[in-house]
Design a protein around this motif. Structure first.
Motif, mmCIF file in Angstrom:
data_model
loop_
_atom_site.group_PDB
_atom_site.id
_atom_site.type_symbol
_atom_site.label_atom_id
_atom_site.label_comp_id
_atom_site.label_asym_id
_atom_site.label_seq_id
_atom_site.Cartn_x
_atom_site.Cartn_y
_atom_site.Cartn_z
ATOM 1 N N ILE A 118 -29.691 40.869 78.821
ATOM 2 C CA ILE A 118 -28.789 40.802 78.618
ATOM 3 C C ILE A 118 -28.232 39.355 77.492
ATOM 4 N N VAL A 119 -28.102 39.668 76.502
ATOM 5 C CA VAL A 119 -27.375 38.779 75.560
ATOM 6 C C VAL A 119 -26.079 38.345 75.420
ATOM 7 N N THR A 120 -25.262 38.062 75.479
ATOM 8 C CA THR A 120 -23.784 37.630 75.601
ATOM 9 C C THR A 120 -23.183 35.930 74.995
ATOM 10 N N GLY A 121 -22.446 36.233 74.011
ATOM 11 C CA GLY A 121 -22.513 35.388 73.256
ATOM 12 C C GLY A 121 -20.877 35.017 72.496
ATOM 13 N N ASP A 122 -20.522 33.844 72.082
ATOM 14 C CA ASP A 122 -19.185 34.415 71.213
ATOM 15 C C ASP A 122 -19.683 33.079 70.392
ATOM 16 N N ILE A 123 -18.731 32.661 68.988
ATOM 17 C CA ILE A 123 -19.217 31.913 67.964
ATOM 18 C C ILE A 123 -17.899 31.257 68.097
ATOM 19 N N VAL A 124 -18.431 30.189 67.976
ATOM 20 C CA VAL A 124 -17.616 28.641 68.069
ATOM 21 C C VAL A 124 -17.394 28.428 66.240
ATOM 22 N N ASN A 125 -16.083 28.265 66.717
ATOM 23 C CA ASN A 125 -15.147 27.756 65.658
ATOM 24 C C ASN A 125 -14.999 28.937 64.582
ATOM 25 N N GLU A 180 -37.814 39.108 74.291
ATOM 26 C CA GLU A 180 -37.190 38.997 73.367
ATOM 27 C C GLU A 180 -36.343 37.765 73.436
ATOM 28 N N ALA A 181 -35.626 38.011 74.140
ATOM 29 C CA ALA A 181 -34.383 37.835 74.388
ATOM 30 C C ALA A 181 -34.313 36.376 73.679
ATOM 31 N N LEU A 182 -34.912 35.324 74.601
ATOM 32 C CA LEU A 182 -34.394 33.929 73.225
ATOM 33 C C LEU A 182 -35.170 34.415 72.575
ATOM 34 N N GLU A 183 -36.048 34.539 71.665
ATOM 35 C CA GLU A 183 -36.308 34.562 69.899
ATOM 36 C C GLU A 183 -35.202 35.148 69.231
ATOM 37 N N GLU A 184 -34.697 35.967 69.698
ATOM 38 C CA GLU A 184 -32.967 36.672 69.292
ATOM 39 C C GLU A 184 -32.155 36.161 69.201
ATOM 40 N N ALA A 185 -32.212 35.225 70.617
ATOM 41 C CA ALA A 185 -30.438 34.461 70.471
ATOM 42 C C ALA A 185 -30.830 33.269 69.660
ATOM 43 N N ILE A 186 -32.025 32.652 69.210
ATOM 44 C CA ILE A 186 -32.162 31.529 68.934
ATOM 45 C C ILE A 186 -31.952 32.093 67.206
ATOM 46 N N LYS A 238 -20.878 21.406 77.436
ATOM 47 C CA LYS A 238 -20.838 21.478 75.652
ATOM 48 C C LYS A 238 -22.315 22.360 75.301
ATOM 49 N N GLN A 239 -23.073 22.530 76.432
ATOM 50 C CA GLN A 239 -23.786 23.652 76.130
ATOM 51 C C GLN A 239 -24.486 24.552 74.663
ATOM 52 N N THR A 240 -24.807 24.826 74.003
ATOM 53 C CA THR A 240 -24.661 26.390 73.408
ATOM 54 C C THR A 240 -25.443 27.378 73.566
ATOM 55 N N LEU A 241 -26.745 26.836 74.247
ATOM 56 C CA LEU A 241 -27.730 27.851 74.621
ATOM 57 C C LEU A 241 -28.197 27.994 76.310
ATOM 58 N N ALA A 242 -28.099 28.504 76.900
ATOM 59 C CA ALA A 242 -28.903 28.976 78.039
ATOM 60 C C ALA A 242 -28.894 30.526 78.418
#
Length: 203
Positions: A4-11, A54-60, A112-116
């Motif tokens: 499961i990939v969860t994220g948000d847009i910075v700025n 596929e998760a990391l490739e799709e996150a990048i 401050k990290q943007t991907l984990a």
């Protein structure tokens, strides 16, 4: 096991959603139907379900697509685990993959990290996250051109430099320079390492 990939847009608050929302939707729409497989909520947060390998490739890919827009970035948490409930909306589903991803994103917001990544496998998580922190030292600094280069590369696996040159209407020598500046080789190596690290969870 799923990711499961969860994220948000910075700025995101500094720009109209018209600047980034269509590009984000284009990537997410490849994951299946909304809102079962993916969704966007609270204006600038998103979540999608995918295969572990596929998760990391799709996150990048999402990071590169969003960073193709000046001064924008994305924060992404990859949770690997089980799915115990999968209602009609991904935001209502549950399981360890969802818990890992959601809690990790909250932790990223306070740092401050943007991907984990979080799988619950302590040693694997520690090694992958150390490598991610190192990779983010240049990924967070991608220019719009470098981000576009990575996005095109990930969307066109196996394509030649000549094909990229024709797409961007530039010289082939310029493609080589773009790839070096974006550290394309390290991104590919990182993806190979990630898949090898979590290969026993891939099925």
């Amino acid at each position: 096991m799923i990711a499961i990939v969860t994220g948000d847009i910075v700025n995101s608050g500094q720009y109209s959603s018209a600047a980034w929302l269509p590009a984000l939707k284009e990537v997410l729409s490849e994951k299946g139907q909304q809102p079962e497989a993916w969704d966007i909520y609270r204006g600038d947060e998103f979540q999608f379900k995918t295969a572990v390998n596929e998760a990391l490739e799709e996150a990048i890919l999402i990071k590169s697509v969003i960073k193709s827009h000046k001064n924008l970035d994305v924060r992404v948490a990859i949770g690997i685990g089980e799915e115990s409930y999968s209602g009609g909306r991904i935001t209502e589903a549950n399981g360890t993959a969802y818990l890992h991803s959601g809690r990790l994103l909250e932790e990223l917001k306070s740092g401050k990290q943007t991907l984990a990544i979080r799988s619950g496998l302590k040693e694997k998580d520690e090694v992958c996250n150390l490598l991610l922190r190192m990779a983010l030292s240049f990924m967070d600094e991608w220019t719009t051109v470098s981000a576009e280069t990575i996005a095109w590369t990930l969307r066109n696996p196996g394509a030649s430099q000549q094909q990229m040159a024709e797409f961007f209407n530039i010289q082939q020598s310029a493609v080589s320079q773009r790839q070096k500046r974006a550290r394309t080789d390290l991104v590919i190596d990182l993806l190979v390492f990630y898949k090898e690290t979590f290969k026993e969870l891939i099925r």
